[in-house]
Design a protein around this motif. Structure first.
Motif, mmCIF file in Angstrom:
data_model
loop_
_atom_site.group_PDB
_atom_site.id
_atom_site.type_symbol
_atom_site.label_atom_id
_atom_site.label_comp_id
_atom_site.label_asym_id
_atom_site.label_seq_id
_atom_site.Cartn_x
_atom_site.Cartn_y
_atom_site.Cartn_z
ATOM 1 N N UNK A 244 -7.460 -15.199 11.563
ATOM 2 C CA UNK A 244 -6.897 -15.821 10.363
ATOM 3 C C UNK A 244 -7.781 -16.990 9.972
ATOM 4 N N UNK A 245 -8.244 -16.966 8.738
ATOM 5 C CA UNK A 245 -9.064 -18.063 8.213
ATOM 6 C C UNK A 245 -8.228 -18.938 7.298
ATOM 7 N N UNK A 246 -8.242 -20.236 7.556
ATOM 8 C CA UNK A 246 -7.630 -21.223 6.671
ATOM 9 C C UNK A 246 -8.721 -22.229 6.350
ATOM 10 N N UNK B 65 -8.807 -18.883 13.275
ATOM 11 C CA UNK B 65 -8.046 -18.605 14.492
ATOM 12 C C UNK B 65 -8.419 -17.201 14.967
ATOM 13 N N UNK B 66 -8.764 -17.068 16.236
ATOM 14 C CA UNK B 66 -9.108 -15.762 16.805
ATOM 15 C C UNK B 66 -8.182 -15.509 17.982
ATOM 16 N N UNK B 67 -7.361 -14.474 17.876
ATOM 17 C CA UNK B 67 -6.330 -14.248 18.891
ATOM 18 C C UNK B 67 -6.696 -13.126 19.847
ATOM 19 N N UNK B 68 -6.083 -13.191 21.030
ATOM 20 C CA UNK B 68 -6.087 -12.089 21.983
ATOM 21 C C UNK B 68 -4.768 -12.140 22.745
ATOM 22 N N UNK C 266 -15.032 -24.313 12.383
ATOM 23 C CA UNK C 266 -14.070 -24.611 13.449
ATOM 24 C C UNK C 266 -13.393 -23.305 13.855
ATOM 25 N N UNK C 267 -13.605 -22.888 15.086
ATOM 26 C CA UNK C 267 -13.000 -21.661 15.582
ATOM 27 C C UNK C 267 -12.032 -22.007 16.707
ATOM 28 N N UNK C 268 -10.791 -21.544 16.576
ATOM 29 C CA UNK C 268 -9.744 -21.822 17.550
ATOM 30 C C UNK C 268 -9.354 -20.518 18.255
ATOM 31 N N UNK D 232 -14.962 -7.925 19.449
ATOM 32 C CA UNK D 232 -14.177 -7.587 18.263
ATOM 33 C C UNK D 232 -13.726 -8.853 17.533
ATOM 34 N N UNK D 233 -13.355 -9.898 18.274
ATOM 35 C CA UNK D 233 -12.964 -11.145 17.637
ATOM 36 C C UNK D 233 -14.079 -11.755 16.809
ATOM 37 N N UNK D 234 -15.284 -11.770 17.359
ATOM 38 C CA UNK D 234 -16.432 -12.305 16.624
ATOM 39 C C UNK D 234 -16.737 -11.431 15.412
#
Length: 507
Positions: A388-390, A395-398, A418-420, A466-468
């Motif tokens: 999710x980009x804001x 935000x990168x989830x697993x 900024x990557x969370x 996959x997240x990247x």
């Protein structure tokens, strides 16, 4: 005019130059709902049953919602150990029905509080088709989710999103990274025998060094309304929530919240999203000193992270345009099946009465038999990766207790300012160690086969890549900067301070 008064006037001009903007292209809404479990409910986080006997502080659903006028995205922090996949799917369906917000734009992240409500480890009905022995091991001797509590959790997630959506207002956003490296430590250490052990204990003469890094970045988002009032905060940090201050509790996240709200003089909700902390805790196995008491430890961890978040909030530049985008993909990842010999040995141990003394052999035999059943009915597991980009934040989830190195890899590979990384999000597949942890110099608790942790050894790499990939499919926004100072000189601009542009006076 006295010099200090003149300086005060200059500072006043500077402050007035940064007054809140008149309009904004981004809206935000924050909300929280109570999910405190009852006394007597199961306390999750172990391989056996344990029950809550006292209350310390409330557990919450914490919601941050962002709307750029075209798309809405929601990040939800839960004061829970994990978030079951079915809870996520049910909550998303109900959120979409109630608000129109699409499920792929809703991220639900558990804080991993070991002092929270009964959301795991065994799900209702999960072992109904197993043998009588395995059903007994699962339902009578393992930590079990409470069906009623899961329904309540789902309801409060939906209610929190509805409330945040109804309360959203135009905002100025800010984001930034702080640095806190004194409360989180890698719990895996290299030993003289060539292996890596989890928590070998302070003072152990066979310890050589830490086996992995930490992630000291404190990711922060602040949202202020157009009158300059703080309406909500999001914090991302990587550290197990295992300080357990005593009784039912949000764990150290309570003191993170108290510190921020106290320091900023606000009641604005604080949404915590857990970073990649599968091998990170508050315990320093190389420290020569005694650990603090649980209450003191909770205050130390939450307070230091909260204080760093305040520093970031006070210094971040604000902006009023934050395009939103989302990506999502569900990976199909195989379990690691236990060998026939492992299952047979476990059956021999678990078929006997549990012997007094160290329960380790019995507990892990129980886990192998439960895993053997799971591998027969669901040999492949859904692992959702969501981005999710804001604005400049991604935000990168697993869905795992994800080793910190993968979080660092995602940050390095992401093009966003900024990557969370957000672990334990949108489901739960247990510990996911690095591939190196399964190598000849690996080992440790997190690599053991259990009904909780059992994915193939490349699972973490698959999720990180996959997240990247998904993150970099979305355009990156420029890193926010404070307003530039006016150019020096000309038309009375940038004139030196006449009180100070003089040579020294000696008499």
């Amino acid at each position: 005019m006295r010099p200090f008064f003149a300086l005060a006037c200059l500072l006043t001009v500077s402050i007035h130059a940064q007054t809140p903007a008149a309009s904004s292209d981004i809206k935000a809404g924050f909300a929280e709902r109570d999910i405190t479990p009852g006394i007597g409910m199961e306390q999750p986080g172990g391989y056996g049953k344990s029950y809550h006997r006292t209350f310390h502080d409330a557990c919450k659903v914490r919601v941050a919602l962002f709307d750029d006028g075209k798309k809405t995205a929601v990040t939800i922090g839960l004061d829970t150990l994990v978030v079951p996949r079915q809870v996520v799917l049910d909550a998303r369906a109900q959120i979409e029905k109630a608000t129109g917000i699409k499920g792929d734009a809703v991220l639900i992240c558990a804080s991993h509080s070991h002092s929270s409500g009964p959301v795991g480890m065994v799900m209702p009905g999960e072992y109904d088709t197993a043998s009588d022995l395995v059903k007994k091991l699962a339902y009578e001797e393992s930590s079990c989710a409470d069906p009623g509590y899961l329904l309540r959790l789902t309801h409060e997630i939906v209610a929190g999103v509805v409330a945040a959506n109804q309360s959203k207002v135009p905002v100025q956003l800010g984001c930034g990274f702080g640095h806190e490296d004194k409360v989180a430590y890698n719990r895996r250490l290299r030993m003289k025998n060539g292996q890596t052990w989890s928590h070998p204990r302070p003072g152990n003469p066979d310890i050589i060094e830490y086996a992995g890094p930490i992630d000291p970045q404190v990711g922060v988002i602040g949202a202020w309304d157009m009158q300059g009032q703080l309406v909500g905060v999001v914090v991302n940090y990587a550290c197990h929530a295992t300080t357990n201050p005593g009784g039912i509790s949000a764990n150290w996240i309570q003191y993170l919240e108290k510190t921020i709200q106290g320091g900023m003089d606000t009641h604005a909700p604080v949404v915590f999203l857990q970073g990649a902390c599968g091998d990170i805790t508050q315990v320093d196995n190389l420290s020569p000193y005694q650990n603090p008491k649980p209450e003191e430890w909770s205050k130390l961890v939450g307070g230091r992270i909260g204080a760093e978040a305040i520093r970031v909030l006070l210094s971040m530049p604000k902006f009023t345009a934050a395009p939103i985008d989302t990506r999502q993909e569900v990976l199909k990842i195989k379990r690691r099946p236990p060998s026939a010999q492992h299952v047979q040995k476990s059956l021999e141990i678990a078929s006997k009465a549990r012997a007094p003394g160290d329960p380790t052999d019995y507990l892990f035999a129980k886990e192998i038999l439960m895993l053997d059943h799971l591998n027969r009915v669901t040999p492949v597991v859904d692992c959702e990766v969501q981005c999710i980009k804001v604005g400049p934040v991604c935000f990168v989830s697993d869905p795992a207790e994800y080793f910190v190195q993968y979080g660092l890899d995602i940050k390095k590979g992401s093009q966003h300012a900024f990557t969370f990384p957000c672990e334990l999000s949108n489901g739960i597949v247990g510990y996911v160690p690095t591939e190196e942890a399964f190598g000849p110099h690996g080992g440790g608790y997190e690599t053991r086969l259990t009904a909780y942790s059992n994915l193939e050894i490349t699972a973490g790499t698959q999720m990180a890549k996959k997240g990247v990939e998904l993150a970099n499919q979305m355009s990156a926004e420029p890193k926010p900067e404070p307003p530039k100072a006016p150019p020096f000189g000309g038309a009375g601009k940038g004139v030196p301070w006449t009180y100070g542009s003089v040579p020294p006076e000696l008499e």
